[in-house]
Design a protein around this motif. Structure first.
Motif, PDB file in Angstrom:
ATOM      1  N   MET A   1       0.896  -1.249   0.053  1.00  0.00           N
ATOM      2  CA  MET A   1       0.053   0.011  -0.247  1.00  0.00           C
ATOM      3  C   MET A   1       0.715   1.260   0.068  1.00  0.00           C
ATOM      4  O   MET A   1       1.849   1.232   0.694  1.00  0.00           O
ATOM      5  N   ILE A   2       0.504   2.195  -0.902  1.00  0.00           N
ATOM      6  CA  ILE A   2       1.261   3.536  -0.793  1.00  0.00           C
ATOM      7  C   ILE A   2       0.919   4.139   0.293  1.00  0.00           C
ATOM      8  O   ILE A   2      -0.123   4.385   0.674  1.00  0.00           O
ATOM      9  N   THR A   3       2.065   4.973   1.002  1.00  0.00           N
ATOM     10  CA  THR A   3       2.019   5.906   2.252  1.00  0.00           C
ATOM     11  C   THR A   3       1.844   7.225   1.686  1.00  0.00           C
ATOM     12  O   THR A   3       2.308   7.426   0.663  1.00  0.00           O
ATOM     13  N   GLY A   4       1.572   8.048   2.691  1.00  0.00           N
ATOM     14  CA  GLY A   4       1.498   9.652   2.506  1.00  0.00           C
ATOM     15  C   GLY A   4       2.877  10.004   2.137  1.00  0.00           C
ATOM     16  O   GLY A   4       2.934  10.965   1.570  1.00  0.00           O
ATOM     17  N   ILE A   5       3.785   9.477   3.029  1.00  0.00           N
ATOM     18  CA  ILE A   5       5.079   9.861   2.764  1.00  0.00           C
ATOM     19  C   ILE A   5       5.654   9.673   1.419  1.00  0.00           C
ATOM     20  O   ILE A   5       6.195  10.374   0.636  1.00  0.00           O
ATOM     21  N   GLU A   6       5.130   8.488   0.819  1.00  0.00           N
ATOM     22  CA  GLU A   6       5.624   8.049  -0.437  1.00  0.00           C
ATOM     23  C   GLU A   6       4.846   8.916  -1.549  1.00  0.00           C
ATOM     24  O   GLU A   6       5.530   9.505  -2.455  1.00  0.00           O
ATOM     25  N   ARG A   7       3.710   9.319  -1.254  1.00  0.00           N
ATOM     26  CA  ARG A   7       3.110  10.317  -2.061  1.00  0.00           C
ATOM     27  C   ARG A   7       3.747  11.730  -2.194  1.00  0.00           C
ATOM     28  O   ARG A   7       3.683  12.307  -3.240  1.00  0.00           O
ATOM     29  N   LEU A  17       2.192   9.329  -7.809  1.00  0.00           N
ATOM     30  CA  LEU A  17       2.042   7.755  -7.680  1.00  0.00           C
ATOM     31  C   LEU A  17       0.740   7.343  -8.130  1.00  0.00           C
ATOM     32  O   LEU A  17      -0.036   7.460  -8.977  1.00  0.00           O
ATOM     33  N   ASP A  18      -0.196   7.212  -7.202  1.00  0.00           N
ATOM     34  CA  ASP A  18      -1.545   6.898  -7.361  1.00  0.00           C
ATOM     35  C   ASP A  18      -2.467   8.038  -7.519  1.00  0.00           C
ATOM     36  O   ASP A  18      -3.336   8.049  -7.975  1.00  0.00           O
ATOM     37  N   GLU A 334     -13.340  12.529  -1.146  1.00  0.00           N
ATOM     38  CA  GLU A 334     -13.437  11.830  -2.117  1.00  0.00           C
ATOM     39  C   GLU A 334     -13.384  12.194  -3.553  1.00  0.00           C
ATOM     40  O   GLU A 334     -12.754  11.828  -4.374  1.00  0.00           O
ATOM     41  N   ALA A 335     -13.731  13.728  -3.716  1.00  0.00           N
ATOM     42  CA  ALA A 335     -13.355  14.425  -4.839  1.00  0.00           C
ATOM     43  C   ALA A 335     -12.089  14.670  -5.183  1.00  0.00           C
ATOM     44  O   ALA A 335     -11.274  14.350  -6.090  1.00  0.00           O
ATOM     45  N   ALA A 336     -11.214  14.948  -3.941  1.00  0.00           N
ATOM     46  CA  ALA A 336      -9.605  15.327  -4.040  1.00  0.00           C
ATOM     47  C   ALA A 336      -8.927  13.641  -4.597  1.00  0.00           C
ATOM     48  O   ALA A 336      -8.182  13.871  -5.232  1.00  0.00           O
ATOM     49  N   TYR A 337      -9.359  12.734  -3.989  1.00  0.00           N
ATOM     50  CA  TYR A 337      -8.765  11.483  -4.125  1.00  0.00           C
ATOM     51  C   TYR A 337      -8.957  11.243  -5.620  1.00  0.00           C
ATOM     52  O   TYR A 337      -8.324  10.673  -6.489  1.00  0.00           O
ATOM     53  N   GLU A 338     -10.506  11.476  -6.263  1.00  0.00           N
ATOM     54  CA  GLU A 338     -10.972  11.107  -7.531  1.00  0.00           C
ATOM     55  C   GLU A 338     -10.005  11.934  -8.537  1.00  0.00           C
ATOM     56  O   GLU A 338      -9.428  11.605  -9.674  1.00  0.00           O
ATOM     57  N   PHE A 339     -10.065  13.347  -8.545  1.00  0.00           N
ATOM     58  CA  PHE A 339      -9.549  14.166  -9.274  1.00  0.00           C
ATOM     59  C   PHE A 339      -8.116  14.389  -9.099  1.00  0.00           C
ATOM     60  O   PHE A 339      -7.271  14.575 -10.099  1.00  0.00           O
ATOM     61  N   GLY A 340      -7.560  13.933  -8.044  1.00  0.00           N
ATOM     62  CA  GLY A 340      -6.193  14.081  -7.693  1.00  0.00           C
ATOM     63  C   GLY A 340      -5.382  12.857  -8.214  1.00  0.00           C
ATOM     64  O   GLY A 340      -4.036  12.716  -8.187  1.00  0.00           O
ATOM     65  N   SER A 341      -6.257  11.700  -8.571  1.00  0.00           N
ATOM     66  CA  SER A 341      -5.522  10.620  -9.232  1.00  0.00           C
ATOM     67  C   SER A 341      -5.395  10.648 -10.623  1.00  0.00           C
ATOM     68  O   SER A 341      -4.706   9.998 -11.213  1.00  0.00           O
TER      69      SER A 341
END
Length: 358
Positions: A1-7, A17-18, A334-341
């Motif tokens: 699983m990708i971590t916040g530090i990796e992002r 990344l993701d 949810e919007a940040a995760y969707e559009f930020g991907s």
């Protein structure tokens, strides 16, 4: 699983990344999550750490906060009364400096990390480090030398002294606040904080004229940063706009992350920063109290479309009010995760898709 530090590390390199990193400032909400009053919650470092861990796990963003409330810094300098509200952040109730005669009496603690008023924050930091260290950014909040007097004497009296008062007393207070700033910064770094939000509304021309900024505020910003180093610092002016000072602050300090105001133009901010630092696009989270689902998604998408091209971008929030409905927090994230991907070109090609649904 990708971590916040990796992002975050990917974002620093201009990569995704993701998805892009998402930093969320849910602070007081930890008390609600634990079923406590704010006064009970902030009494123990283990409560704050548990609240932060639960909030991050619940919503999935990329940071935790060691912040209790801003008045904690005043407590380290002798404040004995904090006003606790039922549904908002605690504030200083009794100022340490009541008159100019109190300035020479102000004592700066030699060792912040061993100070009794710092022990609960230290407990919180140690627990956060043990639970999420190396995976998610542990964020601390540090008040700049020029802003700290507001917590000690109130905004009105500090502006009076800063602008028109005796220069010797003004400089004495600023020097003491700078000394405290350097010791507090060292304590937070030693305790394990990764990101240190350098809070300075006087670092914006929304608060003071540009001439005063250049002649008075900027030299103290340089002094602060030169004393502690720019590593991990995040330049933050609250809701005050910073685009007008971005170039000179980057040039003179080397700070490598900037929390834009919700009222800054993100495209313009990215243009000025020009890849020299991370840009944090901030949503005006006061609006989350009563915005609709579609309004929230539209605003998140607008910020991301403006900030993601060119990379080195993070999505963030201000100090999220206690009364924001939980469903609105979910919608925003949810919007940040969707559009930020989306990759930058995908983000651009999908422009106005949400608006078209409205």
């Amino acid at each position: 699983m990708i971590t916040g530090i990796e992002r975050l590390n990917a974002a620093i390199k201009g990569e995704i990344l993701d998805r892009i990193p998402v930093f969320c400032n849910l602070v007081d909400q930890g008390a609600k999550e634990l079923g406590m009053s704010l006064q009970e919650y902030y009494a123990k470092g283990e409560y704050v750490a548990e609240g932060q861990i639960r909030m991050r796990e619940k919503y999935g963003y990329d940071n935790v906060w060691s912040l209790f409330y801003v008045g904690k810094e005043a407590e380290l300098l002798g404040c004995r009364k904090i006003l606790f509200a039922q549904d908002g952040p605690p504030n200083v109730q009794d100022f340490v400096i009541k008159s100019y005669e109190d300035i020479p009496k102000l004592q700066i603690p030699d060792n912040i990390i061993d100070h009794p008023a710092f022990q609960e924050e230290l407990t919180c930091l140690r627990l956060l480090k043990a639970e999420v260290g190396g995976k998610y950014s542990i964020v601390a909040y540090i008040t700049s030398s020029m802003t700290l007097p507001v917590l000690l004497m109130g905004m009105e009296k500090w502006l009076e002294l800063l602008l028109w008062g005796p220069p010797d007393l003004r400089d004495e207070l600023l020097s003491k606040c700078h000394e405290f700033f350097t010791r507090e910064m060292a304590a937070y770094r030693k305790a394990g904080a990764d990101a240190l939000v350098y809070s300075n509304p006087f670092g914006s021309t929304d608060t003071i004229p540009l001439k005063f900024f250049r002649e008075h505020a900027l030299p103290w910003i340089e002094k602060d940063v030169n004393a502690v180093g720019a590593e991990g610092l995040v330049y933050y002016c609250g809701t005050s706009r910073m685009n007008a000072v971005l170039d000179v602050v980057i040039e003179r300090t080397g700070i490598t992350a900037y929390n834009l105001s919700p009222f800054d133009d993100v495209v313009e901010g990215k243009r000025i920063i020009a890849g020299r630092a991370l840009t944090v696009g901030i949503l005006n989270d006061l609006k989350l109290i009563d915005w609709s689902h579609d309004e929230i998604r539209c605003e998140v998408k607008r910020i991301l479309e403006a900030g993601m091209p060119g990379g080195k971008f993070v999505f963030g929030t201000m100090g999220m009010p206690y009364c924001i409905p939980e469903e609105n927090i979910n919608t925003m994230l949810e919007a940040a995760y969707e559009f930020g991907s989306l990759r930058p070109q995908e983000c651009e090609s999908s422009a106005f898709a949400v608006k078209a649904e409205l």
